[in-house]
Design an enzyme around this catalytic site. Structure first.
Site, PDB file in Angstrom:
ATOM      1  CE1 TYR A 143     -35.726 -19.378 -38.456  1.00  0.00           C
ATOM      2  CE2 TYR A 143     -36.815 -21.393 -37.785  1.00  0.00           C
ATOM      3  CZ  TYR A 143     -36.783 -20.260 -38.559  1.00  0.00           C
ATOM      4  OH  TYR A 143     -37.803 -20.006 -39.426  1.00  0.00           O
ATOM      5  CE  LYS A 190     -31.400  -4.778 -44.799  1.00  0.00           C
ATOM      6  NZ  LYS A 190     -32.140  -4.195 -45.954  1.00  0.00           N
ATOM      7  CG  ASP A 223     -33.897  -4.900 -48.907  1.00  0.00           C
ATOM      8  OD1 ASP A 223     -32.889  -5.494 -49.337  1.00  0.00           O
ATOM      9  OD2 ASP A 223     -33.885  -3.693 -48.595  1.00  0.00           O
ATOM     10  CG  ASP A 247     -39.169 -19.690 -42.307  1.00  0.00           C
ATOM     11  OD1 ASP A 247     -39.738 -20.698 -42.751  1.00  0.00           O
ATOM     12  OD2 ASP A 247     -39.700 -18.882 -41.509  1.00  0.00           O
ATOM     13  CG  ASP A 251     -43.474 -19.980 -46.515  1.00  0.00           C
ATOM     14  OD1 ASP A 251     -42.893 -21.085 -46.522  1.00  0.00           O
ATOM     15  OD2 ASP A 251     -44.391 -19.697 -45.706  1.00  0.00           O
TER      16      ASP A 251
END
Ligand code: IPM
Ligand code: MG
Length: 352
Positions: A143, A190, A223, A247, A251
């Site tokens: 970001y 990851k 994942d 982020d 959600d």
């Protein structure tokens, strides 16, 4: 207690939901003998329309000098064509996070018992309920790395930098949060692909061994975490993760609770100062209709009292009132009911 709260309602449903949360804070002040001053300022598209800037100096200054900030939401189709850096999301939200040093984003996702049926997950997956906390790093990573486009327009680049200091302080927030909850941190990354993730693993493990060996710690690829959130969500207590993974996963976590209209958030600095907002957006499609659910913002006000002002009893009073009105069947449209935004706010006020 005497405190000043900067109130930046923003766009879309922002003013409606923040209006109800401010009424709740006023009620709390009256009931518990506090003196709260509300300093209302424009932010986002509303500020752009008035001053040509989504984050006017005056608004930023009001936030910096306040004891805490209450935010509604920013953005909407009207301002989508502004150049990237001037858009409400970047100019207002990301600049506020960076300028105020709000590196720790707490996003609790829980299924309220009376709303169990609203979750899209089967009963046997929800089990006894669901209560997890996403601890998202908020001022680093992709970001805030360099964003650029090659001169010939044939390629683009977004850098994802992380320093040991940035990882360590957010990991500390996650371990401290876990100690007050289920005592279990899952660091999501990851690490099979990204060098930043490998640094995260080293730093998190080292801090754990040195200071938080009594907290259970595991690591999971992002994942797999996305899959486990819908397969076995109760395996999680605190999810610790970097900015963009947080982020996305927050959600997803919000949806398994049934309505994104119920989820509050806190964005904190190390000294306890914070900005509080619902995790949902400005919902331009329902703005001005008076049907938005104010509970996420009201619950954000409760987090403000707890995390920045240290007012546990007052925060509990708001959360209990929300639990009570839900148990009595209070429902806005997103929860399958017909109550208006102000009727829901009034119900919570009465319950307090
Ligand atoms: C959020 C939002 C923001 C983010 C957007 C509006 C920039 O999605 O707070 O989760 O990505 O952080
Ligand atoms: Mg988001």
């Amino acid at each position: 207690m005497k405190k000043t709260i900067a109130v930046i309602a923003g766009d879309g449903i922002g003013p409606e939901i923040v209006g109800e949360a401010v009424k709740v804070l006023k009620k709390i002040a009256e009931k518990f003998g506090h003196d709260f001053t509300f300093n209302e300022k424009l932010v986002g598209g509303a500020a752009y329309d008035a001053f040509g800037d989504c984050l006017p100096d005056d608004t930023l200054k009001a936030c910096k000098t306040a004891d805490a900030v209450l935010l509604g939401a920013v953005g909407g189709p009207k301002w989508d064509s502004l150049p990237g850096p001037q858009r409400p999301e970047k100019r207002a939200l990301l600049t506020l996070r960076k300028e105020l040093g709000l590196f720790a984003n707490l996003r609790p996702a829980k299924v309220w018992a009376p709303l169990k049926g609203a979750s899209p997950l089967k009963d046997e997956i929800i089990g006894e309920g669901l209560d997890l906390l996403v601890v998202r790093e908020l001022t680093g990573g992709v970001y805030f790395g360099e964003h650029s486009r090659a001169a010939d327009g044939q390629s683009a680049l977004d850098k994802m930098p992380y320093s040991v200091m940035e990882i360590e302080r957010i990991a500390r927030t996650a371990f401290e949060s876990a100690k007050k909850r289920g005592n279990h941190v899952t660091c999501v990354d990851k690490a099979n692909v990204l060098e930043t993730s490998r640094l995260w693993r080293e730093v998190v493990q080292k801090l754990h061994d040195a200071e938080y060996a009594d907290v259970a710690l595991d690591f999971m690829y992002v994942d797999n975490a996305a899959m486990q959130l819908v397969r076995a969500p109760s395996r999680f207590d605190v999810i610790l993760t970097e900015n963009m993974f947080g982020d996305i996963l927050s959600d997803e976590a919000s949806q398994i609770t049934g309505s994104i209209g119920m989820l509050p958030s806190a964005s904190l600095r190390a000294d306890g100062f914070g900005m509080y907002e619902p995790i949902h957006g400005s919902a331009p499609d329902i703005a001005g209709k008076g049907i938005a659910n104010p509970l996420a913002t009201i619950l954000s006000a409760a987090m403000l009292l707890r995390h920045t002002f240290g007012l546990q009893t007052e925060a509990d009073a708001i959360e209990r009132a929300v639990g009570k009105v839900l148990a009595e069947g209070a429902r806005t449209a997103d929860l399958g009911g017909a109550m208006s935004c102000s009727e829901m706010g009034a119900a919570v006020l009465a319950a307090i």
